[in-house]
Write a protein that holds these residues in place. Structure first.
Motif, PDB file in Angstrom:
ATOM      1  N   ALA A   1     -26.190  51.675  82.126  1.00 42.14           N
ATOM      2  CA  ALA A   1     -24.414  51.061  82.223  1.00 42.14           C
ATOM      3  C   ALA A   1     -24.132  50.640  80.756  1.00 42.14           C
ATOM      4  CB  ALA A   1     -25.567  49.628  82.852  1.00 42.14           C
ATOM      5  N   VAL A   2     -24.227  50.723  80.407  1.00 44.16           N
ATOM      6  CA  VAL A   2     -23.556  50.332  78.979  1.00 44.16           C
ATOM      7  C   VAL A   2     -22.541  51.717  78.571  1.00 44.16           C
ATOM      8  CG1 VAL A   2     -23.329  49.891  76.615  1.00 44.16           C
ATOM      9  CG2 VAL A   2     -24.777  48.218  78.416  1.00 44.16           C
ATOM     10  N   TRP A   3     -23.773  53.006  78.651  1.00 41.58           N
ATOM     11  CA  TRP A   3     -23.489  54.436  78.129  1.00 41.58           C
ATOM     12  C   TRP A   3     -22.436  54.703  79.031  1.00 41.58           C
ATOM     13  CZ3 TRP A   3     -23.762  59.107  81.266  1.00 41.58           C
ATOM     14  CH2 TRP A   3     -23.305  59.943  79.745  1.00 41.58           C
ATOM     15  N   ILE A   4     -22.179  54.272  80.996  1.00 40.19           N
ATOM     16  CA  ILE A   4     -20.937  54.492  81.580  1.00 40.19           C
ATOM     17  C   ILE A   4     -20.141  53.756  81.201  1.00 40.19           C
ATOM     18  CG2 ILE A   4     -20.866  54.395  83.973  1.00 40.19           C
ATOM     19  CD1 ILE A   4     -23.835  55.612  84.528  1.00 40.19           C
ATOM     20  N   VAL A   5     -20.146  52.413  81.565  1.00 38.56           N
ATOM     21  CA  VAL A   5     -18.973  51.572  80.883  1.00 38.56           C
ATOM     22  C   VAL A   5     -18.414  52.159  80.016  1.00 38.56           C
ATOM     23  CG1 VAL A   5     -18.374  48.630  80.440  1.00 38.56           C
ATOM     24  CG2 VAL A   5     -20.034  49.550  82.147  1.00 38.56           C
ATOM     25  N   ARG A   6     -19.355  52.264  79.113  1.00 43.88           N
ATOM     26  CA  ARG A   6     -18.284  52.425  77.520  1.00 43.88           C
ATOM     27  C   ARG A   6     -17.012  54.052  77.389  1.00 43.88           C
ATOM     28  NH1 ARG A   6     -21.796  50.370  72.212  1.00 43.88           N
ATOM     29  NH2 ARG A   6     -21.501  48.800  72.284  1.00 43.88           N
ATOM     30  N   ARG A   7     -18.399  54.756  78.127  1.00 42.72           N
ATOM     31  CA  ARG A   7     -17.992  56.322  78.079  1.00 42.72           C
ATOM     32  C   ARG A   7     -16.307  56.310  79.548  1.00 42.72           C
ATOM     33  NH1 ARG A   7     -20.333  61.362  81.725  1.00 42.72           N
ATOM     34  NH2 ARG A   7     -20.035  59.632  83.318  1.00 42.72           N
ATOM     35  N   ARG A   8     -16.101  55.745  80.759  1.00 42.71           N
ATOM     36  CA  ARG A   8     -15.527  55.116  80.999  1.00 42.71           C
ATOM     37  C   ARG A   8     -13.689  55.091  81.153  1.00 42.71           C
ATOM     38  NH1 ARG A   8     -16.782  52.891  87.159  1.00 42.71           N
ATOM     39  NH2 ARG A   8     -17.010  54.909  87.905  1.00 42.71           N
ATOM     40  N   THR A   9     -14.260  53.798  79.264  1.00 48.47           N
ATOM     41  CA  THR A   9     -13.381  52.759  79.459  1.00 48.47           C
ATOM     42  C   THR A   9     -12.211  53.608  77.657  1.00 48.47           C
ATOM     43  OG1 THR A   9     -14.687  51.577  77.610  1.00 48.47           O
ATOM     44  CG2 THR A   9     -14.282  50.460  79.703  1.00 48.47           C
ATOM     45  N   ALA A  10     -13.654  54.725  77.267  1.00 41.34           N
ATOM     46  CA  ALA A  10     -12.507  55.451  75.654  1.00 41.34           C
ATOM     47  C   ALA A  10     -11.603  56.413  76.411  1.00 41.34           C
ATOM     48  CB  ALA A  10     -14.164  56.667  75.718  1.00 41.34           C
TER      49      ALA A  10
END
Length: 67
Positions: A58-67
């Motif tokens: 979940a953290v990986w997906i959220v960080r990838r979307r906001t980058a």
């Protein structure tokens, strides 16, 4: 409670006789008591693994979307 062997589930109840007439059987399979601890350890490992992987994903997906 009803008396006789017909009162016991699976001991000739009408539904069991109906299913048997149509080629179906009802049975319950239990695991031996000796494997209880190993089954608990396997389940605990699976849930702990999911508890570690899912938040990380979940953290990986959220960080990838906001980058």
């Amino acid at each position: 409670m009803y008396g006789g062997s017909d009162a016991v589930y699976g001991a000739g109840t009408p539904i069991e006789r109906y299913l048997a007439d149509h080629g179906l059987r009802h049975y319950t399979e239990y695991h031996p008591a000796g494997s209880f601890l190993s089954m608990q350890l396997v389940e605990a490992a699976a849930f702990l693994g999911l508890a570690a992987v899912l938040p990380a994903a979940a953290v990986w997906i959220v960080r990838r979307r906001t980058a």
